[in-house]
Design a protein around this motif. Structure first.
Motif, short mmCIF file in Angstrom:
data_model
loop_
_atom_site.label_atom_id
_atom_site.label_comp_id
_atom_site.label_asym_id
_atom_site.label_seq_id
_atom_site.Cartn_x
_atom_site.Cartn_y
_atom_site.Cartn_z
N GLY A 1 0.88 -1.26 -0.08
CA GLY A 1 -0.09 -0.03 -0.05
C GLY A 1 0.95 1.11 -0.03
N ARG A 2 0.30 2.37 -0.50
CA ARG A 2 1.11 3.75 -0.46
C ARG A 2 0.43 4.65 0.43
N GLU A 3 0.92 4.72 1.91
CA GLU A 3 0.33 5.51 2.76
C GLU A 3 1.02 6.84 2.78
N ASP A 4 0.48 8.19 3.00
CA ASP A 4 0.86 9.21 2.79
C ASP A 4 2.40 9.25 3.39
N SER A 5 2.61 8.67 4.65
CA SER A 5 3.67 8.72 5.26
C SER A 5 5.12 8.49 4.70
N PRO B 1 -1.69 14.48 -4.83
CA PRO B 1 -2.39 14.67 -3.48
C PRO B 1 -2.04 13.75 -2.34
N LEU B 2 -2.21 14.45 -0.95
CA LEU B 2 -2.14 13.46 -0.02
C LEU B 2 -3.56 13.58 0.84
N GLU B 3 -3.61 12.16 1.32
CA GLU B 3 -5.10 12.00 1.76
C GLU B 3 -5.40 12.72 2.92
N GLY B 4 -4.40 13.25 3.73
CA GLY B 4 -4.72 14.43 4.74
C GLY B 4 -4.96 15.55 4.44
N GLY B 5 -4.71 15.76 3.21
CA GLY B 5 -4.99 17.13 2.72
C GLY B 5 -3.49 17.71 2.19
N GLY B 6 -3.49 18.56 1.23
CA GLY B 6 -2.18 19.22 0.54
C GLY B 6 -1.72 18.35 -0.42
N GLU B 7 -0.60 18.64 -0.85
CA GLU B 7 0.22 17.99 -1.93
C GLU B 7 1.67 17.42 -1.57
N ALA B 8 2.08 16.35 -1.98
CA ALA B 8 3.61 16.15 -1.74
C ALA B 8 4.19 17.18 -2.62
N SER B 9 5.42 17.52 -2.24
CA SER B 9 6.46 18.45 -2.83
C SER B 9 7.96 18.08 -2.65
#
Length: 318
Positions: free
Chosen positions: A192-196, A274-282
């Protein structure tokens, strides 16, 4: 001494041409197949001793404060060791931008041509470069680099063919805490690919990353086969952006010096992640590089991502 120059003026290219002697150093078909299967490759001697010695000398001048130019803004995740940080493992990003003496050697067309062969690409651009010094302190916590894959931190990149050249500035073995790869892990399917996972390993607990590696190996029914890479002076290793890797303590009596040279194929572009918790990766580039007409960061900006190799024109090899 620091010299500020216009960010839009990259070093001139030497041309994308190899001599016959250099062409003989490219990976052959069998070696390219090995990289595709295992996710890593040890090169022949691509840098002569004088080039490696100049990298050492230039790195010492860099640590002493010499800059050909400085970044116009400080990216949020910039690695930038300075003497006040003390005897920890040193990481300094963008040395290919800030130091022309280092950049001239890193941008040797042969390095790009090897990367192009391994990645199956006609063009290779620089993505990032990090100067590293691991002090000879076996108990220093920062010397342990936990298991991770580079692609997790490059979520804003469209390509899955990106790769990294690990360039030690001396003979480098397991005693010095050399790069260690997990053989074949680039072919695993992730659980899986979690935001963390987009967070840098320096911001994660080592035990968490050990658990991620174990879980992904189990998910694929795969053995975790760790391969410490013994790399002679002037040689380097390449690993796939999805190959798990890390490194251990430096148990020798001298610093382990190296450059981690991250490379992208010509088709790589920025994408929103997009990140699940809101915002975007950078990525750090996003505040530095020029913008495309649609507003996206341009990962082909020659000031930060110069072309290292392009297979075109008469006499070009690769």
């Amino acid at each position: 001494m620091t010299v500020d120059q216009d960010r839009t003026t990259p070093l001139p290219t030497e041309g994308f041409v190899l001599t016959e002697a250099e062409a003989a150093l490219l990976p052959d078909d069998e070696e390219v197949a090995f990289y595709a299967e295992h996710g890593w490759y040890l090169t022949k001697k691509l840098l002569d001793d004088a080039e490696v010695d100049e990298l050492v000398a230039a790195s010492e001048r860099y640590y002493a404060g010499e800059r050909s130019r400085t970044l116009p803004v400080r990216p949020p995740r910039l690695a930038a060791w300075q003497p006040s940080d003390g005897p920890v493992q040193r990481h300094n990003d963008y040395v290919h931008v800030e130091s022309d003496p280092i950049a001239r050697i890193l941008r040797k067309p042969l390095i790009g041509a090897v990367a192009a062969r391994l990645a199956g690409a006609d063009e290779i651009r620089v993505f990032q470069s990090t100067l590293i010094l691991k002090p000879p302190v076996a108990g220093e916590p920062s010397n342990i680099v936990p298991w991770h894959m580079d692609k997790h931190y490059w979520s804003t990149s469209t390509s899955e063919r990106m790769l990294t050249a690990f360039i030690p500035l001396h003979d480098c073995d397991e005693e010095m805490g050399t790069l260690t790869v997990v053989d074949g892990s680039h072919r695993w399917r992730e659980t899986g690919r979690e935001d963390s996972m987009t967070r840098h390993f320096a911001d994660r607990d080592r035990s968490q990353l050990d658990a991620v590696l174990a879980a992904n190996a189990a998910h694929n029914g795969a053995e975790i086969r760790k391969v410490p890479l013994v790399i002679p002076k002037g040689h380097m290793s390449f690993h796939h952006c999805m190959t798990y890797h890390g490194s251990g303590a430096n148990r020798s009596d001298r610093p382990r010096r190296a450059i981690s040279f991250h490379l992208q194929d010509g088709g790589n572009e920025y994408r929103r992640f997009p990140l699940e918790g809101g915002g975007e990766a950078s990525y750090n580039h996003d505040v530095l590089v020029r913008r495309l007409p649609d507003g996206r960061p341009d990962y082909a900006d020659p000031a930060y991502c110069p072309v290292l190799w392009r297979a075109e024109g008469p006499g070009a090899h690769g």
